[in-house]
Every structure is written in C-alpha cells, then in structure tokens.
Design an enzyme around this catalytic site. Structure first.
Site, mmCIF file in Angstrom:
data_model
loop_
_atom_site.group_PDB
_atom_site.id
_atom_site.type_symbol
_atom_site.label_atom_id
_atom_site.label_comp_id
_atom_site.label_asym_id
_atom_site.label_seq_id
_atom_site.Cartn_x
_atom_site.Cartn_y
_atom_site.Cartn_z
ATOM 1 N N LYS A 39 -27.495 4.522 -8.327
ATOM 2 C CA LYS A 39 -26.040 4.296 -8.263
ATOM 3 C C LYS A 39 -25.629 3.415 -9.451
ATOM 4 O O LYS A 39 -26.493 2.880 -10.168
ATOM 5 C CB LYS A 39 -25.687 3.652 -6.929
ATOM 6 N N TYR A 283 -9.997 -16.020 -33.871
ATOM 7 C CA TYR A 283 -8.735 -16.388 -33.221
ATOM 8 C C TYR A 283 -8.743 -17.857 -32.809
ATOM 9 O O TYR A 283 -9.742 -18.354 -32.286
ATOM 10 C CB TYR A 283 -8.561 -15.571 -31.936
HETATM 11 C C1 PLP Z 1 -28.251 -0.313 -3.632
HETATM 12 C C2 PLP Z 1 -28.952 0.117 -2.418
HETATM 13 C C3 PLP Z 1 -30.347 0.117 -2.380
HETATM 14 C C4 PLP Z 1 -31.210 -0.410 -3.510
HETATM 15 O O1 PLP Z 1 -31.039 -1.789 -3.674
HETATM 16 P P1 PLP Z 1 -31.938 -2.631 -4.707
HETATM 17 O O2 PLP Z 1 -31.725 -4.032 -4.301
HETATM 18 O O3 PLP Z 1 -31.371 -2.386 -6.059
HETATM 19 O O4 PLP Z 1 -33.321 -2.157 -4.572
HETATM 20 C C5 PLP Z 1 -30.952 0.603 -1.232
HETATM 21 N N1 PLP Z 1 -30.222 1.060 -0.183
HETATM 22 C C6 PLP Z 1 -28.866 1.057 -0.189
HETATM 23 C C7 PLP Z 1 -28.124 1.579 1.000
HETATM 24 C C8 PLP Z 1 -28.190 0.585 -1.307
HETATM 25 O O5 PLP Z 1 -26.854 0.596 -1.311
#
Ligand code: PLP
Length: 390
Positions: A39, A283
């Site tokens: 993501k 600036y």
């Molecule tokens: C972002 C996310 C993860 C991964 O998180 P990390 O801390 O980057 O490993 C896993 N599960 C869900 C539902 C998330 O939103």
C-alpha cells in the site's frame, strides 16, 4: 538508461530486498505465506517497480489498501500465480472487477458481503474473501454480534464464496505500552476463529500479523503474514529492534542489522556559487553567511517531500561529506553549504537517502530531523520520480 528529464531519482537495491525476505522467511518459517504489503505506493518505493522485483525474488502474494493499488499491482505483475489481496477500500461497484480477476478482499461489513454475493451470482464465479474480524482495534472489522448472520450468508451462498481467510489487525504491536490490548486481541481472535471452525466455516488461511506483531508476538504469525515496513529494510520502531535483539542475541553478536534499506534517493548539484560573508541566502533572512561561503543548489524541494521544516536542519551528502541545508527549503529547490567540501562541481551526485563514501543518510535520521516515522517519510517520496533497480 536513466531518464534525464527528472531532477532526482530513486534506486531500489534488489540484493538488499533479497536479504530482507530471506531473513523474514527464515524467521516466519517455510510453511507460512509471505504477503508483501505494497500500500502507499509500496511505501514510496513505487508499486510498478517493486512488484516485478519482488516477483523476481519469489514473492507471489501482495496486499494493498485499495482497488486502484490492486489494479496497479496487477498490471505490474507478470506471474499468473501471483495473488493480490485488498485489505481496505473497494467500492461495491468495483467488486465485480475483483471477482473477475480473482483478487481477494476483506469483508468487515455485511453490506460488502451482500454485494460480493450479488456480484458473484451475477458473474457465475465465486468471490474470494477474507473475513476481517473485530478483535479490539475498533476501526474496521466485523463485529462479533454480526458473526451469526455472516455464517448464515456464507452457508447459503457457499457456491459463490471462497473463504480465503479469517483475519484481524492489531492496534499498535510495535509498542510495549499496548501489550495488554494486543494480548486481548490475540485471545479474542483465537476464540473467534475456533467459533467459526465449529460453525463449519473453514478458511484457507488464518492471518493477523504485520511486521511489528510478527516480530514482537511470534504467536501472531499463523498461516500467513502481511509484512510491510520490515521487507523494505526498516524496523517498525527502535523498541521492536531492541526487543528482537534481546530475544535473538546472535543478531547482536554479529553486529549486523538483518534488515537492509533498499531505497536510495539521489540527485545532482544543479549550480554552485560563492556568497560573501554577511549575506542572506535564498528567500528572507533565515540564513546569514558567517564567512565567505560556497553554496550549492539541489533540485529537490518540499514538493518532493523534502519538508520545509528541514530548513537549516536537513543534511544531504555530496562527495562523501555531509552538506547542511542553508536557508529555506523551497518548493523545488534547496540550498546547501559546501564551503568545507572541496571541489564540488555542478553535476556531482547528491544523496538525500542512501550511502555515499563512508557516510549514510538513513530514512530514520532523515525522519528524526523531521520528527516523523519512517512510514510517513517514505510515502511522501513522489510517485512521479523514476525508479531504477540496482
Ligand atoms: C499496513 C498493514 C500491514 C503491514 O504493516 P507493517 O507495519 O508495514 O508491516 C498489515 N496489515 C494491515 C491490515 C495493514 O493495514
């Protein structure tokens, strides 16, 4: 070939990524599915660059937040066995698309379950779903009082639904301050999964772990892990690293962080100039030269995620030396003091994140200056900059 139209670029180090996933796979065990969380434009690394690289390293499962990211990942993928899972937002209007492309998605409301059944019936093809259970985060997640209705709908429509997963998400597994809450979530999840099993709902995979929970609470690893930040070479926070080292003394003895940063951000000196003592640079009056100084301009600014709050605070690397930001960070430019760095020429490499000579700018030091977490700094790196796999 580099695209010379761009003022800066990103490099992704494939060897570092390989090390990270080798370490993570050894840690989670070979029977556990590794889902690569991509993501936020693969945490700033660039979905369309990161997915093929990860596939080359054997990754076949990706987790995204939303359907647009799923589509981007799908277009970037070149392996028919790759699976994409949407953990968050997909409009009911797009569910048919997901079903057609065998993209699985989280169900945390009966409304979405109904929509999935409706579309699956219409298409004559089953929807691949993960029931996201509320265990105590109180954000998304199907509430326990809806479980019976959900089971009934699953049973009545079993021909149109494949229950790929039962899952949950923890409310801050990186911090020991949340220990009691996380433990309670783990207990609730175990209990709910057993209940679903007794009701005859067999999910292909039970999954709950993100990076922090996998590293801090090995019990949460289950059938699959959803790993984001750690695969990019960052610990979720310092506390998680300390805790891990305490439990794995060998990591400490080797004095080698098993996670390697894979991203670097590089640019070039755009121009240099001499500024006499007692003059303001850029600036306004935030930076006054205290002697005759040399100033270099770098074509990176706050529009690229190099925050204005790094004014007179940030540091970049030039010729293997640290060059401090001198004056306001502009929209597209920053000025740095190169007086003590001999012989800086227009066109010399500038490192914003990464190594140069013996010096290194980690995202962590970049973010500590800005008081941000790694996550937030990474995702602000513009998606428009070109990425190169090195
Ligand atoms: C972002 C996310 C993860 C991964 O998180 P990390 O801390 O980057 O490993 C896993 N599960 C869900 C539902 C998330 O939103």
């Amino acid at each position: 070939m580099k695209d010379l139209f761009y003022p800066s670029h990103i490099e992704l180090n494939e060897a570092a990524f390989k090390k990270n996933i080798t370490f993570l796979r050894d840690y989670i065990g070979k029977d556990v599915v590794f889902s690569s969380v991509i993501k936020g434009n693969a945490y700033g690394h660039g979905i369309e660059y990161f997915v093929p690289m990860a596939e080359d390293c054997g990754v076949r499962h990706f987790s995204v937040f939303s359907s647009d990211e799923a589509r981007k990942a799908q277009r970037a993928s070149s392996h028919s066995s790759t699976h994409i899972m949407i953990m968050g937002m997909i409009s009911n209007d797009v569910i048919a698309w997901a079903i057609e492309h065998e993209i699985s998605f989280f169900i945390f409301e009966l409304d979405r379950l109904k929509a999935a059944i409706k579309e699956a019936r219409r298409l004559g093809k089953s929807a691949r779903i993960h029931l996201h259970l509320e265990t105590g985060m109180n954000r998304l997640g199907l509430a326990p009082e809806k479980f019976e209705d959900a089971v009934q709908m699953l049973k009545e429509n079993h021909k149109y639904l494949e229950v790929d997963g039962l899952c949950t998400h923890y409310a801050g597994a990186e911090s020991v301050g949340n220990y009691v809450r996380i433990k309670k979530q783990i207990e609730n999840f175990d209990e709910y999964c057993s209940w679903f099993k007794e009701e005859g709902i067999e999910a292909k995979q039970i999954h709950s772990a993100c990076s922090a929970s996998a590293l801090n609470y090995p019990d949460t690893i289950m059938d699959m892990v959803r790993i984001g930040i750690a695969q990019y070479g960052f610990w979720p926070n310092r506390e998680t690293y300390m805790n891990f080292v305490k439990r794995h003394p060998r990591v400490d003895e080797e004095h080698q962080d098993p996670l390697k940063r894979i991203i670097s951000w590089k640019s070039k000196v755009m121009s240099t100039k001499k500024v006499p003592a007692g003059e303001f640079v850029g600036y306004g009056n935030t930076y006054l030269t205290s002697r005759d100084q040399n100033i270099a301009t770098v074509p990176i600014g706050y529009s690229h995620g190099f925050g204005r709050n790094l004014t007179n605070v940030g540091i970049v690397l030039i010729n293997g030396e640290r060059a401090p930001v001198a004056g306001l960070v502009n929209m597209n430019l920053l000025t740095v003091d190169i007086t003590d760095i001999p012989n800086v020429q227009k066109g010399d490499e500038v490192v914003i994140i990464g190594k140069q000579g013996d010096q290194e700018m980690t995202v962590a030091s970049f973010s500590e200056m800005r008081n941000f977490m790694n996550y937030e700094v990474l995702v602000q790196i513009p998606s428009t900059l070109p990425r190169y796999i090195v």
